[in-house]
Design an enzyme around this catalytic site. Structure first.
Site, PDB file in Angstrom:
ATOM      1  N   LEU A 177      55.074   1.870  94.588  1.00  0.00           N
ATOM      2  CA  LEU A 177      54.572   3.186  94.189  1.00  0.00           C
ATOM      3  C   LEU A 177      53.062   3.206  94.041  1.00  0.00           C
ATOM      4  O   LEU A 177      52.438   4.255  93.942  1.00  0.00           O
ATOM      5  CB  LEU A 177      55.207   3.593  92.858  1.00  0.00           C
ATOM      6  CG  LEU A 177      56.728   3.634  92.856  1.00  0.00           C
ATOM      7  CD1 LEU A 177      57.248   3.847  91.442  1.00  0.00           C
ATOM      8  CD2 LEU A 177      57.239   4.741  93.773  1.00  0.00           C
TER       9      LEU A 177
ATOM     10  N   GLY B 134      54.829  -3.357  87.582  1.00  0.00           N
ATOM     11  CA  GLY B 134      56.178  -3.566  88.104  1.00  0.00           C
ATOM     12  C   GLY B 134      56.671  -2.631  89.196  1.00  0.00           C
ATOM     13  O   GLY B 134      57.848  -2.568  89.460  1.00  0.00           O
ATOM     14  N   GLN B 135      55.772  -1.877  89.821  1.00  0.00           N
ATOM     15  CA  GLN B 135      56.267  -0.939  90.838  1.00  0.00           C
ATOM     16  C   GLN B 135      55.362  -0.970  92.066  1.00  0.00           C
ATOM     17  O   GLN B 135      54.765   0.035  92.416  1.00  0.00           O
ATOM     18  CB  GLN B 135      56.277   0.494  90.329  1.00  0.00           C
ATOM     19  CG  GLN B 135      56.628   0.664  88.885  1.00  0.00           C
ATOM     20  CD  GLN B 135      56.472   2.113  88.452  1.00  0.00           C
ATOM     21  OE1 GLN B 135      57.031   3.028  89.048  1.00  0.00           O
ATOM     22  NE2 GLN B 135      55.715   2.342  87.418  1.00  0.00           N
ATOM     23  N   GLU B 136      55.270  -2.121  92.693  1.00  0.00           N
ATOM     24  CA  GLU B 136      54.354  -2.297  93.830  1.00  0.00           C
ATOM     25  C   GLU B 136      54.440  -1.157  94.849  1.00  0.00           C
ATOM     26  O   GLU B 136      53.428  -0.664  95.317  1.00  0.00           O
ATOM     27  CB  GLU B 136      54.642  -3.617  94.547  1.00  0.00           C
ATOM     28  CG  GLU B 136      53.961  -4.833  93.942  1.00  0.00           C
ATOM     29  CD  GLU B 136      52.460  -4.670  93.729  1.00  0.00           C
ATOM     30  OE1 GLU B 136      51.780  -4.165  94.645  1.00  0.00           O
ATOM     31  OE2 GLU B 136      51.986  -5.047  92.647  1.00  0.00           O
TER      32      GLU B 136
END
Ligand code: G3D
Length: 179
Positions: free
Chosen positions: A73, A69-71
């Site tokens: 990063l 869920g944190q493309e």
């Protein structure tokens, strides 16, 4: 001194080591790490990058972050891949919906050239919960049998009590002596 910590020291105490701990948010990573670190002073470097935490225990460096869920990063993670001996993937065994994401992230990591020599320990955490998925089933849902070029092992555990953690570390120890 805790039994889990004693085990950890018997494996990692003397040489430089690098271990990556990953899992989705809420899987139990911090709880497991606390079980590893009983009574020991640790140095945490707060800002290697915004989402990666580094915990140094004697000569072992643990790098920890949340996957999924944190493309935006993602690009910072691979900075920490080089020379990693072990990846510890922590799974919340009560959260079946998240297993697909964990599977994708695991297989993506293992395809990375810099992690070619890493062994993988999967902790199927929260086995104390009555609705938890068994390690065997998690192994199937993560398609672990498709991993051919990395040694891997799955271990059920309960990070709250520490149950299963030593057994997982035992496997790591068998790998360090195998290498
Ligand atoms: P994270 O570091 O992966 O984000 P945490 O996860 O270690 O912060 O754990 C998330 C929540 O799960 C915590 O609850 C923690 O106590 C709980 N937890 C971790 N391991 C276990 C386990 O084995 N069994 C059970 N039942 N719970 C566990 P809170 O309520 O503090 O957010």
């Amino acid at each position: 001194i805790g039994q889990v910590f004693a085990k950890l020291m018997s494996i990692f105490g003397k040489k430089e080591h690098k271990v990556i701990i990953v899992g989705l948010d809420n899987a139990g990573k911090i709880t497991i790490l606390y079980q590893f670190l009983t009574n020991e002073v640790v140095h945490t470097s707060p800002t290697i990058s915004s989402n990666v935490e580094e915990i140094v225990l004697q000569k072992t460096h643990f790098f920890m972050w949340d996957i999924g869920g944190q493309e935006a990063l993602r690009s910072t993670w691979s900075m920490h891949y080089a020379n990693t001996e072990f990846i510890i993937l922590v799974i919340d065994s009560t959260d079946r919906d998240q297993l697909l994401t964990a599977r994708e992230e695991l297989h993506k990591m293992l395809a990375h050239e810099a992690l070619r020599d890493a062994s993988v320990l999967i902790f199927a955490n929260k086995q104390d919960m009555k609705d938890s998925t068994t390690p065997v089933e998690i192994s199937q849902l993560l398609t672990l049998s498709a991993i051919e070029d990395h040694p891997w092992h799955i271990q059920g555990c309960c990070a709250l009590t520490g149950e299963g953690l030593r057994a997982g570390l035992q496997w790591i120890q068998s790998r360090t002596t195998a290498n």
